[in-house]
Design an enzyme around this catalytic site. Structure first.
Site, PDB file in Angstrom:
ATOM      1  N   TYR A 113      -6.002   2.010   7.336  1.00 42.20           N
ATOM      2  CA  TYR A 113      -5.307   0.862   6.742  1.00 42.20           C
ATOM      3  C   TYR A 113      -5.038  -0.291   7.697  1.00 42.20           C
ATOM      4  CZ  TYR A 113      -1.789   4.003   8.681  1.00 42.20           C
ATOM      5  OH  TYR A 113      -1.105   4.844   9.502  1.00 42.20           O
TER       6      TYR A 113
ATOM      7  N   LYS B  91      11.062   3.166   1.892  1.00 36.09           N
ATOM      8  CA  LYS B  91      11.058   4.631   1.796  1.00 36.09           C
ATOM      9  C   LYS B  91      11.611   5.091   0.457  1.00 36.09           C
ATOM     10  CE  LYS B  91      11.054   7.091   5.155  1.00 36.09           C
ATOM     11  NZ  LYS B  91      10.246   7.893   6.052  1.00 36.09           N
TER      12      LYS B  91
ATOM     13  N   LYS C 125       2.511   4.483   1.427  1.00 35.16           N
ATOM     14  CA  LYS C 125       2.786   4.948   2.793  1.00 35.16           C
ATOM     15  C   LYS C 125       2.411   6.427   2.812  1.00 35.16           C
ATOM     16  CE  LYS C 125       6.331   5.013   6.373  1.00 35.16           C
ATOM     17  NZ  LYS C 125       6.075   6.371   6.835  1.00 35.16           N
TER      18      LYS C 125
ATOM     19  N   CYS D 164       8.958  51.411  -4.923  1.00 33.31           N
ATOM     20  CA  CYS D 164       8.596  52.830  -4.842  1.00 33.31           C
ATOM     21  C   CYS D 164       9.444  53.594  -3.832  1.00 33.31           C
ATOM     22  CB  CYS D 164       7.120  52.973  -4.483  1.00 33.31           C
ATOM     23  SG  CYS D 164       6.767  52.511  -2.786  1.00 33.31           S
TER      24      CYS D 164
ATOM     25  N   CYS E  46       5.384  47.424   2.426  1.00 35.25           N
ATOM     26  CA  CYS E  46       5.369  48.762   1.860  1.00 35.25           C
ATOM     27  C   CYS E  46       3.937  49.245   2.048  1.00 35.25           C
ATOM     28  CB  CYS E  46       5.712  48.683   0.377  1.00 35.25           C
ATOM     29  SG  CYS E  46       5.305  50.204  -0.488  1.00 35.25           S
TER      30      CYS E  46
ATOM     31  N   CYS F  89       1.880  52.384  -4.388  1.00 41.85           N
ATOM     32  CA  CYS F  89       3.108  51.720  -4.849  1.00 41.85           C
ATOM     33  C   CYS F  89       2.803  51.007  -6.166  1.00 41.85           C
ATOM     34  CB  CYS F  89       3.574  50.731  -3.793  1.00 41.85           C
ATOM     35  SG  CYS F  89       4.863  49.621  -4.361  1.00 41.85           S
TER      36      CYS F  89
ATOM     37  N   CYS G  29      11.112  50.211   0.038  1.00 46.92           N
ATOM     38  CA  CYS G  29      10.457  49.389  -0.973  1.00 46.92           C
ATOM     39  C   CYS G  29      11.263  49.370  -2.265  1.00 46.92           C
ATOM     40  CB  CYS G  29       9.054  49.916  -1.240  1.00 46.92           C
ATOM     41  SG  CYS G  29       8.233  49.060  -2.595  1.00 46.92           S
TER      42      CYS G  29
ATOM     43  N   ASP H 271       1.863  10.092   3.894  1.00 44.49           N
ATOM     44  CA  ASP H 271       2.653  10.972   4.742  1.00 44.49           C
ATOM     45  C   ASP H 271       1.714  11.948   5.447  1.00 44.49           C
ATOM     46  OD1 ASP H 271       4.870  11.938   5.897  1.00 44.49           O
ATOM     47  OD2 ASP H 271       5.637  12.994   4.139  1.00 44.49           O
TER      48      ASP H 271
ATOM     49  N   GLU I  53       0.864  -1.205   0.000  1.00 45.62           N
ATOM     50  CA  GLU I  53       0.000   0.000   0.000  1.00 45.62           C
ATOM     51  C   GLU I  53       0.884   1.233   0.000  1.00 45.62           C
ATOM     52  OE1 GLU I  53      -1.689  -0.235   3.825  1.00 45.62           O
ATOM     53  OE2 GLU I  53      -2.698  -2.121   3.387  1.00 45.62           O
TER      54      GLU I  53
HETATM   55  S1  IVH Z   1       0.699   0.123   8.989  1.00 47.31           S
HETATM   56  C1  IVH Z   1       0.935  -1.932  13.061  1.00 47.31           C
HETATM   57  N1  IVH Z   1       0.173   1.233   6.656  1.00 47.31           N
HETATM   58  O1  IVH Z   1       3.752   5.190   8.727  1.00 47.31           O
HETATM   59  C2  IVH Z   1       0.548  -1.172  11.833  1.00 47.31           C
HETATM   60  N2  IVH Z   1       1.272   2.557   8.287  1.00 47.31           N
HETATM   61  O2  IVH Z   1       6.532   5.196   9.621  1.00 47.31           O
HETATM   62  C3  IVH Z   1       1.493  -0.092  11.519  1.00 47.31           C
HETATM   63  N3  IVH Z   1       1.698   4.870   7.591  1.00 47.31           N
HETATM   64  O3  IVH Z   1       3.116   4.784  12.148  1.00 47.31           O
HETATM   65  C4  IVH Z   1       1.088   0.852  10.510  1.00 47.31           C
HETATM   66  N4  IVH Z   1       0.801   4.703   5.580  1.00 47.31           N
HETATM   67  O4  IVH Z   1       1.499   6.271  10.747  1.00 47.31           O
HETATM   68  C5  IVH Z   1       0.726   1.407   7.878  1.00 47.31           C
HETATM   69  N5  IVH Z   1      -0.390   2.073   4.562  1.00 47.31           N
HETATM   70  C6  IVH Z   1       0.142   2.252   5.770  1.00 47.31           C
HETATM   71  C7  IVH Z   1       0.687   3.494   6.177  1.00 47.31           C
HETATM   72  C8  IVH Z   1       1.261   3.599   7.455  1.00 47.31           C
HETATM   73  C9  IVH Z   1       1.402   5.495   6.441  1.00 47.31           C
HETATM   74  C10 IVH Z   1       2.384   5.506   8.727  1.00 47.31           C
HETATM   75  C11 IVH Z   1       1.888   5.101  10.087  1.00 47.31           C
HETATM   76  C12 IVH Z   1       3.086   4.522  10.795  1.00 47.31           C
HETATM   77  C13 IVH Z   1       4.200   5.186  10.055  1.00 47.31           C
HETATM   78  C14 IVH Z   1       5.506   4.457  10.217  1.00 47.31           C
END
Ligand code: IVH
Length: 697
Positions: A246, A342, A135, A439, A454, A459, A436, A137, A133
């Protein structure tokens, strides 16, 4: 908690420890603990990471390793035992039903192959099926549903205890307030996920912050976690947060099994959540049979990361089968059955050559760093906003510095920091102008503002910028009157100010290069048409500070003619939804100024629409749009939470108490002080349960 001096010292200490050990293990351990605690505080409490994830991980690993080698130095309060941090005190602290662990990180194919090997060892099997899935942010959250109703939403906090932010979570439309869980035999469920913010919402949010004289936030994650902790749920609602759920961390079932029947895999659980109406990544999730497929997908996905509306910083790979997950278990820090892959940070270094100072529509002076061209994630970056003087001072950037530049997704690039270790001593401080650049008027900086301004209303750059804004798509929408034409007309004396748009000497334009008959006709027509724009667009176009499109709509809907605002005071304005003292003061000031009244009068004479024939709410996206409700007393015909959901689904909102902003108070049996207060106010519609049902039907 930490002084600026502490922070600087700890930051340098962290950098040093990344590559060096101190003379004794004891001292190294002490210092590592100190910097990790500090980094946790920055990350979780301040929502402003001090270190890159990889740096933090490296320090954490180093501490763990040293403690394992020197068990006599282990202590119960070491961050390796539990990441303990102080929580912000504004929200009640609550315990998570299951600790919220984080994930171990991998960065390349080799790390993933290693992880897969360990998984197979733990599980005692051959190939393992994995789910992958995005990740997301954002800010992690835990949601609890009891008997199908959302009862609690909490931030991650230190992993054991988080902050109860239920009221704010309830404002996030993606999160269902109730779900048909009881039918599935689920009494209680804790669901984990991420609160995220659209990249374009984030950009708009930062623009607003800068306009308010605040420093912009570095990334959508900080914006999401910061927003979750705002004390006013109505403000949260406006911020357009979103959510992805998730993971289910625990269930309480009516019939003592530990998971609903048929849910044996992560894949099926995500589909199940999705089917129940939860924003689970059912569409984004992929299932693979072998780690090699996972690796190929990871590489492929990284190339498309910008296609998502949300910022992603990697992928998460999870063992699909729950029986296998259970067998593998977890460390104190992360589950063994999941890992993060990552993405490479989109960063690059370049040299800062000079700083230009730009004048904006409101007179704010923005320092813009000119750097040697550098490629980041497919674009060439040469100019980077430094926003304001405070940002320049905080980051301590200097001319001649080698700077670290980051571009998070589609988000505009920013300078992370100068690489101080690359300094030669020749770098020069960035000097702010006192006058400025357009002007030459003396600049001013108000006490609670970060921007130098300004304040010369005439201006030239400001005048031009104001006209460009007035004609822009979201304001009066005068096509073909873009930046270039406004500038040209202004320089030729054809367009002195906003009302001048309706009084252009077309005979002079006709002879100009690039203005054939057709383009003149088009331009004339666009200007003519703009006279009929609704009042909210005009109000937005006037460029009143802090008045964005939404506020402009609220303002326009409150009057039948713009000049009514000449008599409005701050008290009257603050009765309108979402208008606080800051916006209110700015509106009052704007309409009190003689030069602005003259502009409005001249627009009226030119035939521009200054009226709102349909006084009343302008947002029509739901039957109760713009209306506010509150329920009180014992309700017998429906559950309060269900009724609140109905109101919210129809575009209305729930207020926390009786005030002049309240439109409807729905009263059940034994209503008390709220009813009294509403009666006293005299402006609130008081409804019985029956009347409420009729209204929403
Ligand atoms: S699973 C025990 N799935 O990433 C389950 N985490 O760097 C743990 N995060 O703390 C989490 N997308 O806040 C999971 N698809 C995803 C995620 C995800 C983002 C975050 C989550 C976790 C952090 C770790």
């Amino acid at each position: 908690m930490y002084t600026q001096h502490d922070e600087k010292r700890l930051y340098e200490q962290a950098k040093h420890l990344l590559h060096h050990d101190l003379e004794s293990a004891d001292r190294t351990i002490t210092q590592l603990r100190e910097v990790i605690l500090y980094a946790d505080w920055k990350y979780y409490v301040q929502s402003e990471p001090a270190l890159a994830d990889a740096e933090y991980d490296a320090l954490f690993k180093k501490l763990k390793h040293l403690e394992e080698k020197n068990p006599e130095l282990q202590t119960a309060d070491s961050p390796t035992q539990r990441v303990a941090i102080g929580l912000s005190e504004r929200f009640p602290t609550v315990s998570h039903l299951v600790p919220m662990l984080s994930l171990d990180n991998t960065y390349n194919a080799e790390d993933l192959t290693d992880w897969d090997r360990r998984c197979r060892e733990f599980a005692g099997t051959g190939d393992i099926a994995y789910c992958v899935e995005p990740k997301y942010d954002g800010a992690s959250i835990s949601l609890i549903y009891d008997d199908g109703q959302l009862t609690r939403g909490a931030t991650r906090g230190d992993g054991m205890m988080g902050e109860d932010v239920t009221a704010n979570i309830r404002q996030i439309k993606a999160i269902p307030l109730s779900a048909a869980l009881t039918k599935q035999g689920v009494k209680q469920i804790e669901i984990r996920g991420e609160i995220v913010i659209h990249k374009n919402v984030f950009e708009a949010f930062n623009k607003q912050r800068v306009a308010e004289g605040l420093s912009p936030l570095a990334n959508p994650r900080n914006a999401a976690s910061g927003t979750l902790r705002i004390l006013d749920p109505n403000e949260v609602k406006k911020r357009g947060l979103n959510a992805i759920l998730y993971h289910v961390s625990t269930y309480t079932l009516a019939a003592g099994k530990d998971r609903p029947a048929g849910l044996a895999t992560h894949y099926d659980t995500i589909q199940w959540l999705y089917g129940l109406g939860f924003p689970a990544p059912a569409k984004e999730m992929k299932l693979f049979k072998h780690i090699d497929e996972v690796i190929t997908y990871c590489h492929e996905f990284e190339g498309h990361r910008d296609d998502l509306a949300f910022e992603v910083d990697g992928l998460v790979i999870k063992v699909n089968d729950f029986a296998m997950q259970d067998k593998m278990g977890m460390t104190s820090h992360h589950p063994r059955w999941a890992v993060a892959y990552k993405f490479k940070a989109r960063q690059a270094t370049s040299k800062l050559r000079r700083v230009e100072f730009q004048v904006g529509r409101t007179g704010a002076i923005t320092p813009v760093a000119k750097i040697d061209p550098v490629h980041i994630g497919g674009v060439t970056v040469t100019s980077i906003s430094l926003f304001n003087e405070d940002v320049v001072r905080e980051k301590d950037v200097r001319i001649g510095d080698t700077v670290l530049v980051e571009r998070a997704g589609d988000v505009i690039p920013y300078i992370v920091k100068p690489l101080t270790e690359m300094r030669t001593g020749e770098e020069e401080e960035i000097k702010f102008p006192t006058h400025c650049p357009a002007c030459n008027s003396e600049l001013e900086r108000q006490q609670d503002e970060a921007a130098w301004r300004c304040i010369n209303i005439n201006c030239p750059v400001q005048v031009v910028e104001r006209m460009i804004h007035f004609a822009s798509k979201d304001a009066m929408d005068i096509r073909s009157l873009g930046t270039a034409n406004v500038q040209k007309f202004y320089e030729l004396g054809l367009l002195p100010d906003i009302p001048g748009i309706y009084n252009i000497d077309w005979d002079r334009v006709k002879g100009m290069e690039g203005f054939g008959e057709k383009s003149v006709t088009n331009l004339k027509q666009a200007i003519e048409q703009s006279k009929q724009q609704p009042l909210n667009r005009l109000i937005f176009g006037l460029g009143i500070r802090f008045v964005g499109e939404t506020t402009a709509k609220t303002l326009a809907s409150a009057v039948s003619h713009i000049t009514e605002f000449y008599d409005w005071d701050i008290e009257k304005l603050s009765l309108l939804e979402d208008i606080g003292p800051k916006v209110g003061t700015s509106v009052v000031d704007f309409f009190a100024r003689e030069e602005n009244r003259q502009i409005i009068a001249r627009l009226g004479e030119a035939g521009v629409n200054l009226a709102n024939e349909h006084k009343g709410p302008m947002h029509t996206d739901g039957a109760l749009a713009g209306k506010t409700f509150l329920f009180t007393g014992t309700l017998s015909q429906f559950k309060r939470s269900d009724a609140e959901t109905i109101v919210e689904n129809k575009g209305g909102s729930i207020l926390g108490g009786v005030s002049a902003k309240l439109n409807y108070l729905v009263v059940g049996a034994d209503a008390g002080s709220k009813l009294d207060k509403a009666k006293k106010l005299g402006t609130v519609n008081i409804l019985t349960e029956d009347e409420f049902l009729k209204l929403v039907e």
